[in-house]
Write a protein that holds these residues in place. Structure first.
Motif, PDB file in Angstrom:
ATOM      1  N   ALA A 279     -46.345 -19.700  -3.188  1.00  0.00           N
ATOM      2  CA  ALA A 279     -45.858 -20.627  -2.158  1.00  0.00           C
ATOM      3  C   ALA A 279     -46.631 -20.435  -0.854  1.00  0.00           C
ATOM      4  N   PHE A 280     -46.872 -19.160  -0.514  1.00  0.00           N
ATOM      5  CA  PHE A 280     -47.599 -18.847   0.715  1.00  0.00           C
ATOM      6  C   PHE A 280     -49.028 -19.383   0.622  1.00  0.00           C
ATOM      7  N   ARG A 281     -49.593 -19.252  -0.557  1.00  0.00           N
ATOM      8  CA  ARG A 281     -50.966 -19.712  -0.795  1.00  0.00           C
ATOM      9  C   ARG A 281     -51.077 -21.229  -0.562  1.00  0.00           C
ATOM     10  N   GLN A 282     -50.096 -21.978  -1.048  1.00  0.00           N
ATOM     11  CA  GLN A 282     -50.135 -23.437  -0.925  1.00  0.00           C
ATOM     12  C   GLN A 282     -50.010 -23.899   0.527  1.00  0.00           C
ATOM     13  N   GLN A 283     -49.280 -23.131   1.325  1.00  0.00           N
ATOM     14  CA  GLN A 283     -49.059 -23.520   2.719  1.00  0.00           C
ATOM     15  C   GLN A 283     -50.145 -22.992   3.654  1.00  0.00           C
ATOM     16  N   ASN A 284     -50.893 -21.989   3.209  1.00  0.00           N
ATOM     17  CA  ASN A 284     -51.864 -21.326   4.095  1.00  0.00           C
ATOM     18  C   ASN A 284     -53.255 -21.263   3.472  1.00  0.00           C
ATOM     19  N   GLY A 285     -53.628 -22.333   2.741  1.00  0.00           N
ATOM     20  CA  GLY A 285     -54.873 -22.334   1.977  1.00  0.00           C
ATOM     21  C   GLY A 285     -56.110 -21.966   2.759  1.00  0.00           C
ATOM     22  N   LYS A 286     -56.174 -22.403   4.024  1.00  0.00           N
ATOM     23  CA  LYS A 286     -57.399 -22.191   4.801  1.00  0.00           C
ATOM     24  C   LYS A 286     -57.469 -20.798   5.448  1.00  0.00           C
TER      25      LYS A 286
END
Length: 407
Positions: A279-286
């Motif tokens: 979930a964190f990855r999807q929201q903080n991709g950059k």
């Protein structure tokens, strides 16, 4: 008729409390404390970083005894006579109020162990208790109606009753001066120690702590949870100290060489950690993986775990390969560390083992085999985790032995 002579061997917490209780209960008796060191109450002085962790604010005895890896069932009825609440009342009655800290530990309001030492010394002095220092006992024998003590310097002392409150000994031969009991001694091993992990990749983070972590001895059910501190040599903190107490015999058996598993976010299981990362990855991709984390871990610790998972410092969340994300999950939930040895926790050396509890009358703490010989404190096979529980054992057993020494 001559007055009763009571001799207490050991000038620590249990010895002083036993002597004071005996002198208050049997005012006609002559009470003497023998201490082998030049000063008395040395453990009291250094406890709690020099503040003296007198007891723990746990006033339900059914719960209190759960903090003793050894002696729980035996100690339970003794606490009905003198428990943590009685300890608080006793010191307050002597003009020493205690305060409770957030973790339940209780200290004198002065924040100084000298307050406790002065209280015990002044009370002993007022009661006429003689305190002899640099006075070790090399042998103890019953000769007819009295006990004969051979002291260092070849002096011999005769006495009617003896309370042994010498504290724990690190090795079995150290108990050799005592008469044999009805049950063999429980072999002493250390309790309350920190763990040496010389090849830990986290040593450079010494001083970093987490409020909750779960530590487990790999391949066993021995695990504990609580605050964990990274040190220059490995791990310390309440979680490790609790583990060292409960697993004391198991860890001694493997010579303190074992694999430690650490779960850094114990509120979540492995699947939940995996989902949280996704979930964190999807929201903080950059963003860079090493720059922030979803678990509130200290930044330096997070960066070290990311590096251990083989993730480059510049790696962005959006481009993180599944294999590395799985490795990061593993680091967070099941980090493995090779423990090679232990270190004493500060100066608060505690032993598991000692006088077998079955060899004593459980109501009086008198030896079943030797009338007039009593035991109290850490010389018994009772030990608590850190937090004031070992002192509570000293006050409780010292009080009960003291109440019965003159009977």
């Amino acid at each position: 008729m001559s007055s009763l002579n009571i001799t207490v061997i050991g000038g620590g917490a249990a010895g002083f409390f036993g002597a004071i209780t005996a002198a208050e209960t049997f005012p006609e008796a002559t009470v003497t404390i023998l201490e082998k060191n030049r000063t008395v109450l040395n453990k009291v002085r250094i406890s709690g970083g020099g503040r003296c962790n007198v007891t723990h604010a746990c006033f339900d005895n059914r719960h209190l005894v759960k903090h003793y890896p050894r002696g729980e069932r035996w100690l339970r009825p003794l606490l009905n006579q003198f428990d943590a609440a009685a300890t608080v009342r006793w010191f307050e009655s002597k003009g020493v109020p205690l305060k409770t800290e957030a973790d339940g530990r209780m200290f004198p309001t002065t924040n100084s162990s000298e307050t406790i030492i002065d209280c015990l010394l002044d009370t002993a002095r007022r009661l006429g208790i003689q305190v002899r220092t640099s006075c070790g006992v090399t042998s103890l024998h019953h000769n007819g109606s009295q006990w004969e003590l051979r002291l260092t310097g070849d002096e011999t002392l005769l006495t009617d009753r003896v309370l042994v409150a010498t504290g724990g000994y690190p090795q079995l031969p150290s108990y050799g001066w005592l008469p044999d009991q009805s049950e063999p001694l429980q072999s002493p091993v250390p309790s309350l120690f920190t763990l040496n992990v010389p090849d830990s990749p986290l040593l450079s983070l010494a001083g970093v702590s987490v409020p909750q972590a779960r530590v487990q001895v790999a391949g066993t059910k021995q695990q504990q949870q609580g605050p964990l501190l990274i040190t220059h040599w490995g791990f310390s903190g309440p979680a490790v100290l609790k583990l060292s107490a409960w697993a004391a015999r198991d860890l001694a058996a493997v010579d303190y060489r074992f694999t430690l598993r650490v779960h850094w976010v114990p509120a979540l299981n492995e699947a939940q950690v995996r989902d949280e990362l996704q979930a964190f990855r999807q929201q903080n991709g950059k963003k860079q993986v090493s720059s922030q984390n979803p678990f509130g871990l200290p930044n330096r610790l997070w960066q070290a775990l990311v590096a251990e998972a083989g993730i480059p410092e510049t790696q962005r969340w959006a481009d993180l390969p599944a294999k590395q994300q799985n490795r990061l999950t593993e680091q967070l939930t099941n980090g493995t560390f090779n423990v090679v040895g232990k270190s004493t926790f500060k100066d608060e050396f505690v032993t598991c083992g000692g006088i077998a509890l079955g060899s004593l009358n459980p109501d009086t703490l008198e030896s079943r085999q030797h009338k007039g010989l009593f035991f109290a404190g850490e010389v018994l096979d009772v030990d608590g985790i850190t937090g004031g529980f070992n002192f509570q054992n000293a006050w409780t057993t010292g009080y009960i032995a003291g109440k019965n020494l003159g009977r």
